[in-house]
Design a protein around this motif. Structure first.
Motif, PDB file in Angstrom:
ATOM      1  N   GLU A   1       0.879  -1.112  -0.122  1.00 29.27           N
ATOM      2  CA  GLU A   1       0.000  -0.220   0.087  1.00 29.27           C
ATOM      3  C   GLU A   1       0.837   1.240  -0.168  1.00 29.27           C
ATOM      4  O   GLU A   1       0.364   2.245   0.428  1.00 29.27           O
ATOM      5  CB  GLU A   1      -0.827  -0.086   1.326  1.00 29.27           C
ATOM      6  CG  GLU A   1      -1.868  -1.124   1.033  1.00 29.27           C
ATOM      7  CD  GLU A   1      -2.837  -1.210   2.266  1.00 29.27           C
ATOM      8  OE1 GLU A   1      -3.014  -0.151   2.891  1.00 29.27           O
ATOM      9  OE2 GLU A   1      -3.681  -2.182   2.484  1.00 29.27           O
ATOM     10  N   HIS A   2       2.159   1.269  -0.669  1.00 31.77           N
ATOM     11  CA  HIS A   2       2.996   2.230  -0.742  1.00 31.77           C
ATOM     12  C   HIS A   2       3.802   2.064  -1.846  1.00 31.77           C
ATOM     13  O   HIS A   2       4.310   1.022  -2.273  1.00 31.77           O
ATOM     14  CB  HIS A   2       3.969   2.431   0.476  1.00 31.77           C
ATOM     15  CG  HIS A   2       3.294   2.457   1.911  1.00 31.77           C
ATOM     16  ND1 HIS A   2       2.351   3.585   1.884  1.00 31.77           N
ATOM     17  CD2 HIS A   2       3.534   2.058   2.981  1.00 31.77           C
ATOM     18  CE1 HIS A   2       1.873   3.395   3.490  1.00 31.77           C
ATOM     19  NE2 HIS A   2       2.533   2.540   4.012  1.00 31.77           N
ATOM     20  N   GLU A   3       4.448   3.263  -2.655  1.00 34.10           N
ATOM     21  CA  GLU A   3       5.203   3.268  -3.464  1.00 34.10           C
ATOM     22  C   GLU A   3       6.437   3.167  -2.959  1.00 34.10           C
ATOM     23  O   GLU A   3       6.905   3.779  -1.785  1.00 34.10           O
ATOM     24  CB  GLU A   3       5.051   4.753  -4.092  1.00 34.10           C
ATOM     25  CG  GLU A   3       3.885   4.842  -5.103  1.00 34.10           C
ATOM     26  CD  GLU A   3       3.857   6.273  -5.820  1.00 34.10           C
ATOM     27  OE1 GLU A   3       4.901   6.706  -6.013  1.00 34.10           O
ATOM     28  OE2 GLU A   3       2.825   6.944  -5.777  1.00 34.10           O
ATOM     29  N   ILE A   4       7.472   2.192  -3.274  1.00 34.04           N
ATOM     30  CA  ILE A   4       8.809   2.054  -2.716  1.00 34.04           C
ATOM     31  C   ILE A   4      10.084   2.590  -3.760  1.00 34.04           C
ATOM     32  O   ILE A   4       9.733   2.044  -4.877  1.00 34.04           O
ATOM     33  CB  ILE A   4       8.964   0.721  -2.461  1.00 34.04           C
ATOM     34  CG1 ILE A   4       7.731   0.106  -1.424  1.00 34.04           C
ATOM     35  CG2 ILE A   4      10.334   0.440  -1.918  1.00 34.04           C
ATOM     36  CD1 ILE A   4       7.743  -1.161  -0.950  1.00 34.04           C
ATOM     37  N   GLY A   5      10.631   3.592  -3.262  1.00 34.71           N
ATOM     38  CA  GLY A   5      11.661   4.127  -4.291  1.00 34.71           C
ATOM     39  C   GLY A   5      12.656   2.986  -4.915  1.00 34.71           C
ATOM     40  O   GLY A   5      13.027   3.143  -6.104  1.00 34.71           O
ATOM     41  N   TRP A   6      13.023   2.304  -3.680  1.00 37.68           N
ATOM     42  CA  TRP A   6      14.248   0.978  -4.219  1.00 37.68           C
ATOM     43  C   TRP A   6      13.474   0.065  -5.201  1.00 37.68           C
ATOM     44  O   TRP A   6      14.193  -0.325  -6.216  1.00 37.68           O
ATOM     45  CB  TRP A   6      14.819   0.523  -3.202  1.00 37.68           C
ATOM     46  CG  TRP A   6      15.583   1.182  -2.003  1.00 37.68           C
ATOM     47  CD1 TRP A   6      15.158   1.813  -0.876  1.00 37.68           C
ATOM     48  CD2 TRP A   6      16.690   1.902  -2.284  1.00 37.68           C
ATOM     49  NE1 TRP A   6      16.133   2.540  -0.519  1.00 37.68           N
ATOM     50  CE2 TRP A   6      17.153   2.674  -1.239  1.00 37.68           C
ATOM     51  CE3 TRP A   6      17.547   1.747  -3.490  1.00 37.68           C
ATOM     52  CZ2 TRP A   6      18.322   3.508  -1.173  1.00 37.68           C
ATOM     53  CZ3 TRP A   6      18.889   2.621  -3.555  1.00 37.68           C
ATOM     54  CH2 TRP A   6      19.129   3.281  -2.629  1.00 37.68           C
ATOM     55  N   ALA A   7      12.200   0.026  -5.055  1.00 39.46           N
ATOM     56  CA  ALA A   7      11.580  -0.833  -6.331  1.00 39.46           C
ATOM     57  C   ALA A   7      11.667  -0.079  -7.231  1.00 39.46           C
ATOM     58  O   ALA A   7      11.889  -0.725  -8.646  1.00 39.46           O
ATOM     59  CB  ALA A   7      10.162  -1.142  -5.858  1.00 39.46           C
ATOM     60  N   ALA A   8      11.433   1.137  -7.488  1.00 39.35           N
ATOM     61  CA  ALA A   8      11.565   1.782  -8.860  1.00 39.35           C
ATOM     62  C   ALA A   8      12.737   2.008  -9.352  1.00 39.35           C
ATOM     63  O   ALA A   8      13.079   1.822 -10.707  1.00 39.35           O
ATOM     64  CB  ALA A   8      11.001   3.336  -8.435  1.00 39.35           C
ATOM     65  N   VAL A   9      13.955   2.159  -8.484  1.00 45.80           N
ATOM     66  CA  VAL A   9      15.185   1.842  -9.102  1.00 45.80           C
ATOM     67  C   VAL A   9      15.508   0.606  -9.645  1.00 45.80           C
ATOM     68  O   VAL A   9      16.136   0.457 -10.851  1.00 45.80           O
ATOM     69  CB  VAL A   9      16.175   2.095  -7.942  1.00 45.80           C
ATOM     70  CG1 VAL A   9      17.578   1.852  -8.347  1.00 45.80           C
ATOM     71  CG2 VAL A   9      16.013   3.566  -7.267  1.00 45.80           C
ATOM     72  N   GLY A  10      14.798  -0.497  -8.774  1.00 46.22           N
ATOM     73  CA  GLY A  10      14.941  -1.759  -9.539  1.00 46.22           C
ATOM     74  C   GLY A  10      14.323  -1.939 -10.973  1.00 46.22           C
ATOM     75  O   GLY A  10      14.999  -2.696 -11.979  1.00 46.22           O
ATOM     76  N   VAL A  11      13.245  -1.495 -10.884  1.00 50.17           N
ATOM     77  CA  VAL A  11      12.441  -1.436 -12.155  1.00 50.17           C
ATOM     78  C   VAL A  11      13.300  -0.595 -13.253  1.00 50.17           C
ATOM     79  O   VAL A  11      13.587  -1.624 -14.321  1.00 50.17           O
ATOM     80  CB  VAL A  11      11.110  -0.874 -12.097  1.00 50.17           C
ATOM     81  CG1 VAL A  11      10.792  -0.443 -13.471  1.00 50.17           C
ATOM     82  CG2 VAL A  11      10.225  -1.566 -11.105  1.00 50.17           C
ATOM     83  N   GLY A  12      13.752   0.350 -13.048  1.00 50.33           N
ATOM     84  CA  GLY A  12      14.662   1.003 -14.216  1.00 50.33           C
ATOM     85  C   GLY A  12      15.753   0.232 -14.539  1.00 50.33           C
ATOM     86  O   GLY A  12      16.355   0.091 -15.416  1.00 50.33           O
ATOM     87  N   PHE A  13      16.622  -0.088 -13.171  1.00 50.14           N
ATOM     88  CA  PHE A  13      17.708  -0.814 -13.617  1.00 50.14           C
ATOM     89  C   PHE A  13      17.601  -1.984 -14.483  1.00 50.14           C
ATOM     90  O   PHE A  13      18.516  -2.402 -15.313  1.00 50.14           O
ATOM     91  CB  PHE A  13      18.466  -1.263 -12.320  1.00 50.14           C
ATOM     92  CG  PHE A  13      20.015  -1.849 -12.595  1.00 50.14           C
ATOM     93  CD1 PHE A  13      20.946  -1.085 -12.991  1.00 50.14           C
ATOM     94  CD2 PHE A  13      20.082  -3.131 -12.315  1.00 50.14           C
ATOM     95  CE1 PHE A  13      22.233  -1.634 -12.983  1.00 50.14           C
ATOM     96  CE2 PHE A  13      21.227  -3.720 -12.503  1.00 50.14           C
ATOM     97  CZ  PHE A  13      22.581  -2.925 -12.886  1.00 50.14           C
ATOM     98  N   VAL A  14      16.664  -3.090 -14.062  1.00 51.83           N
ATOM     99  CA  VAL A  14      16.147  -4.280 -14.786  1.00 51.83           C
ATOM    100  C   VAL A  14      16.024  -4.048 -16.441  1.00 51.83           C
ATOM    101  O   VAL A  14      16.633  -4.638 -17.166  1.00 51.83           O
ATOM    102  CB  VAL A  14      15.316  -4.988 -14.162  1.00 51.83           C
ATOM    103  CG1 VAL A  14      14.751  -6.256 -15.231  1.00 51.83           C
ATOM    104  CG2 VAL A  14      15.696  -5.495 -12.827  1.00 51.83           C
TER     105      VAL A  14
END
Length: 184
Positions: A81-94
């Motif tokens: 139920e939250h946006e997670i910044g590290w997950a966005a970094v992971g999305v971009g990096f992958v």
């Protein structure tokens, strides 16, 4: 009784007569490796790695990765139920990593990876929003996401704050740098 002894005969070695070293190559100059012939005892050089430069393959691989990691990012948002910044970094990096590994050193791939990472984060945020809406109204995710996507986008727009757009920028930067590093 003395007898005369003939003088000893010199052995004959090749056309120079008695000097067996007269026809050999001169000694190498000081500081040159022995043997002086290039590559005589040196290990063979490894074959040069082929330079990959396949824009279409990089684009298709990055697109597939963007859809998969975007959906996964959405599941993380929906579950926490939250946006997670590290997950966005992971999305971009992958996305960038896949683009660079599959497509190679094409200079367009880091830019394409960054754009696809933006779309992937947006997709993930929509999936997460749809999961939260479906959970709140006790309906199926498919119904909310596929039948009411316009409503999901309106709600996303209302919920978006400056941090949301920071996640977009982080993902784009991670994709750009990931594609450049993977292609090197």
């Amino acid at each position: 009784m003395s007898q005369s002894v003939p003088p000893p005969q010199q052995p004959q070695y090749g056309p120079t007569g008695g000097n067996p070293y007269a026809q050999q190559a001169p000694a190498p100059a000081p500081g040159t490796p022995y043997p002086p012939q290039p590559g005589a005892f040196a290990p063979p050089a490894p074959p040069a790695a082929p330079v990959r430069n396949n824009l279409v393959l990089g684009l298709l691989a990055a697109l597939a990765a963007a859809v998969v990691v975007g959906a996964l990012y959405g599941v993380i948002i929906g579950a926490t139920e939250h946006e997670i910044g590290w997950a966005a970094v992971g999305v971009g990096f992958v996305v960038g990593l896949v683009a660079g590994k599959a497509g190679g050193r094409n200079p367009a791939l880091p830019v394409v990876g960054a754009v696809l990472a933006l779309g992937s984060v947006y997709l993930g945020q929509l999936v997460g929003e749809a999961m939260l809406i479906a959970d709140h109204f006790h309906v199926g995710f498919n119904e909310v996401f596929f039948e009411h996507l316009d409503s999901v986008q309106k709600i996303w727009k209302e919920d978006a704050d400056p941090l949301t757009f920071v996640f977009f920028a982080i993902a784009a930067f991670a994709a750009f740098s990931g594609a450049k590093k993977a292609a090197a």
